[in-house]
Design an enzyme around this catalytic site. Structure first.
Site, PDB file in Angstrom:
ATOM      1  CE  LYS A   1       3.071  -2.643  -4.537  1.00 40.50           C
ATOM      2  NZ  LYS A   1       2.916  -2.461  -3.103  1.00 40.50           N
TER       3      LYS A   1
ATOM      4  N   GLY B   1      -3.947  -4.778  -4.439  1.00 35.89           N
ATOM      5  CA  GLY B   1      -4.971  -3.806  -4.817  1.00 35.89           C
ATOM      6  C   GLY B   1      -4.275  -2.575  -5.364  1.00 35.89           C
ATOM      7  CG  HIS B   2      -1.491  -2.425  -7.819  1.00 42.30           C
ATOM      8  ND1 HIS B   2      -0.533  -3.005  -8.601  1.00 42.30           N
ATOM      9  CD2 HIS B   2      -1.123  -2.677  -6.543  1.00 42.30           C
ATOM     10  CE1 HIS B   2       0.372  -3.570  -7.825  1.00 42.30           C
ATOM     11  NE2 HIS B   2       0.038  -3.398  -6.576  1.00 42.30           N
TER      12      HIS B   2
ATOM     13  CD  GLN C   1       0.940  -9.148  -2.303  1.00 41.00           C
ATOM     14  OE1 GLN C   1       1.755  -9.810  -2.909  1.00 41.00           O
ATOM     15  NE2 GLN C   1      -0.275  -8.960  -2.754  1.00 41.00           N
TER      16      GLN C   1
ATOM     17  CG  ASP D   1      -1.739  -1.257   1.328  1.00 41.85           C
ATOM     18  OD1 ASP D   1      -2.252  -1.716   0.304  1.00 41.85           O
ATOM     19  OD2 ASP D   1      -1.813  -1.816   2.443  1.00 41.85           O
TER      20      ASP D   1
HETATM   21  P1  IMP Z   1      -2.319 -12.951   2.295  1.00 42.83           P
HETATM   22  O1  IMP Z   1      -1.393 -12.413   1.267  1.00 42.83           O
HETATM   23  O2  IMP Z   1      -3.766 -12.819   1.928  1.00 42.83           O
HETATM   24  O3  IMP Z   1      -1.953 -14.348   2.712  1.00 42.83           O
HETATM   25  O4  IMP Z   1      -2.155 -12.056   3.624  1.00 42.83           O
HETATM   26  C1  IMP Z   1      -0.961 -12.095   4.408  1.00 42.83           C
HETATM   27  C2  IMP Z   1      -0.612 -10.703   4.937  1.00 42.83           C
HETATM   28  O5  IMP Z   1      -0.260  -9.865   3.840  1.00 42.83           O
HETATM   29  C3  IMP Z   1      -1.753  -9.989   5.651  1.00 42.83           C
HETATM   30  O6  IMP Z   1      -1.189  -9.200   6.687  1.00 42.83           O
HETATM   31  C4  IMP Z   1      -2.338  -9.078   4.578  1.00 42.83           C
HETATM   32  O7  IMP Z   1      -2.980  -7.953   5.150  1.00 42.83           O
HETATM   33  C5  IMP Z   1      -1.074  -8.691   3.848  1.00 42.83           C
HETATM   34  N1  IMP Z   1      -1.314  -8.309   2.447  1.00 42.83           N
HETATM   35  C6  IMP Z   1      -1.548  -9.123   1.398  1.00 42.83           C
HETATM   36  N2  IMP Z   1      -1.677  -8.423   0.260  1.00 42.83           N
HETATM   37  C7  IMP Z   1      -1.494  -7.138   0.582  1.00 42.83           C
HETATM   38  C8  IMP Z   1      -1.473  -5.925  -0.184  1.00 42.83           C
HETATM   39  O8  IMP Z   1      -1.623  -5.906  -1.410  1.00 42.83           O
HETATM   40  N3  IMP Z   1      -1.252  -4.788   0.513  1.00 42.83           N
HETATM   41  C9  IMP Z   1      -1.030  -4.784   1.864  1.00 42.83           C
HETATM   42  N4  IMP Z   1      -1.022  -5.887   2.608  1.00 42.83           N
HETATM   43  C10 IMP Z   1      -1.259  -7.055   1.983  1.00 42.83           C
END
Ligand code: IMP
Length: 430
Positions: A16, A40-41, A224, A13
């Site tokens: 990007k 989420g972009h 991420q 977040d």
């Molecule tokens: P997962 O990727 O759904 O397994 O989540 C694992 C961790 O990564 C959690 O803390 C999510 O909130 C975080 N996370 C996954 N994708 C994103 C992203 O695009 N932005 C911010 N945090 C993310």
């Protein structure tokens, strides 16, 4: 030609979407190499706002090739929902503009089930995942029992893959008190989606090699952030992929020499979604203010993001691990109006000073940030397009960030609008 990797240098977040869009205008090929639809972009182009989760950002621009590499985990139903949404917004998506690696593992509904069942069972120890099935899908990939895109082309192969996969999942589900998988229903769903998905399936490694040979500019779009990396993040509160720049090559089928410039995206303060350590987190009015001014709510899950001061220790660490050549500093305007700003310059744990975040969870839990205080500014920096538009205190803040993280600012973003950017170094320049 220069090829650029963009990675988030914090917990995701970092903004990007805008930077990737800005760069994708200059690129020929835009490739995702890890993660899935947990990303989420948000792209703001003129009057239109596009929200992407799985598709590479270049998809919204005509004439660009969008690639989903083998390092990604792909939920076909979510992919087509995203394609439908973009098509309704006037984006033209066809198999000559979107290519998906044949060896990309699929995310199935059973992965989402498992993600949710595990989080529920973990109670307070939950990770706080996005619930998209990312972790379970990567587990099946390295467990050698996943279904990959190419497997959908042959029913016999699919049957064999399903047998292996379900033997594992049914046992797991039993332990978690869930019903076994309805094999016939899952197989029918896969056979139904296969003719939609297979036209996009390609030997991406070959397409990337050809693109490179013919001098095309490649933009690798990370998702991420580095502190969510499976190895170097705040484990186990991480995602299940390698979010560091090194994954760009392996996640698309290229050698390490394919990357010329690593751009780290860094927010002028810090946020994180989900559970896990966060040394500079603020539970006070300042934290509240950062969240409100920065609109810190998740694009994918809508969850409120945790907010805190800029942590130079962590960013210096992630820039080193990803070999960041320059950063894009985003959301500086969110800091407008603070009398004083704090930057974390070190940690204290049990009386010992650290210039990095140690790996041991017990030490991470006792980290106390050491802050340096700086003067804030009251003028607005929103929309600044040159250094001359910035107040002296804001320039001082940026310069101090550069010094502390040991990495120069290549770009400074001052609003969600793509033109509100100060360019110092063009990452694509040879
Ligand atoms: P997962 O990727 O759904 O397994 O989540 C694992 C961790 O990564 C959690 O803390 C999510 O909130 C975080 N996370 C996954 N994708 C994103 C992203 O695009 N932005 C911010 N945090 C993310």
């Amino acid at each position: 030609m220069a090829n650029v990797v963009v990675v988030g240098a914090q917990w995701g977040d970092e903004g990007k979407g805008k930077i990737v869009d800005w760069l994708s205008e200059r690129a020929d090929v835009i490739a995702r190499f890890q993660g899935g639809h947990n990303a989420g972009h948000t792209l703001v182009i003129g009057e239109k706002v596009f929200k992407l989760s799985l598709l590479p950002s270049g998809i919204v621009r005509d004439g660009k090739l969008a690639v989903i590499g083998n390092g990604v985990v792909l939920d076909p139903w979510s992919l087509f929902a995203e394609i439908d949404k973009l098509t309704a917004q006037g984006v033209n998506i066809s198999a000559d503009r979107l290519m998906i690696a044949e060896n990309t593992p699929l995310i199935l509904p059973l992965h989402q089930d498992l993600d949710k069942l595990r989080e529920e069972a973990a109670g307070k120890a939950k990770i706080g995942t996005t619930g998209r099935g990312i972790g379970p899908a990567y587990e099946d990939k390295v467990g050698r029992r996943t279904i990959r895109v190419a497997d959908l082309a042959d029913e016999e192969t699919l049957d064999a893959r399903l047998d292996r996969l379900l033997a594992h999942h049914d046992a797991l589900r039993k332990g978690l008190g869930a019903e076994p998988i309805n094999r016939a229903e899952l197989k029918a769903k896969l056979l139904e989606v296969a003719p939609q998905l297979l036209p996009y399936a390609r030997p991406v490694w070959k397409i990337m090699a050809e693109a490179r040979k013919s001098g095309k500019r490649i933009l690798f779009e990370g998702a991420q952030g580095s502190l969510l990396d499976i190895d170097f993040g705040t484990y186990p509160y991480v995602t299940s992929s390698t979010t560091m720049s090194g994954a760009a090559a392996s996640g698309t089928g290229m050698g390490p020499g394919a990357v010329d410039f690593v751009l780290g995206i860094v927010k002028a303060y810090t946020t994180r979604v989900g559970e896990g350590p966060f040394p500079t987190e603020l539970d006070d009015d300042d934290g509240q203010r950062l969240g409100e001014r920065g609109h810190e709510f998740g694009t994918v899950t809508g969850r409120k993001r945790r907010c805190g001061w800029f942590d130079a220790v962590l960013v210096r660490q992630t820039c080193a691990i990803s070999g960041v050549n320059g950063i894009a500093l985003t959301k500086l305007d969110v800091l407008d109006g603070f009398d004083k700003l704090k930057i974390c310059v070190g940690y204290e744990i049990d009386g010992v000073t650290y210039d990095y975040l140690p790996t041991a969870a017990a030490l991470q839990a006792r980290v106390k940030p050491i802050y340096e205080e700086m003067d804030g500014w009251h003028e607005s920096t929103a929309g600044a397009r040159s250094w001359a538009d910035l107040p002296a205190a804001a320039i001082k803040y940026v310069r101090r960030v550069e010094e502390l993280i040991d990495c120069p600012v290549a770009m400074l973003s001052t609003s969600p609008e793509r033109d509100d950017t100060i360019l110092v170094t063009d990452p694509f320049a040879d």
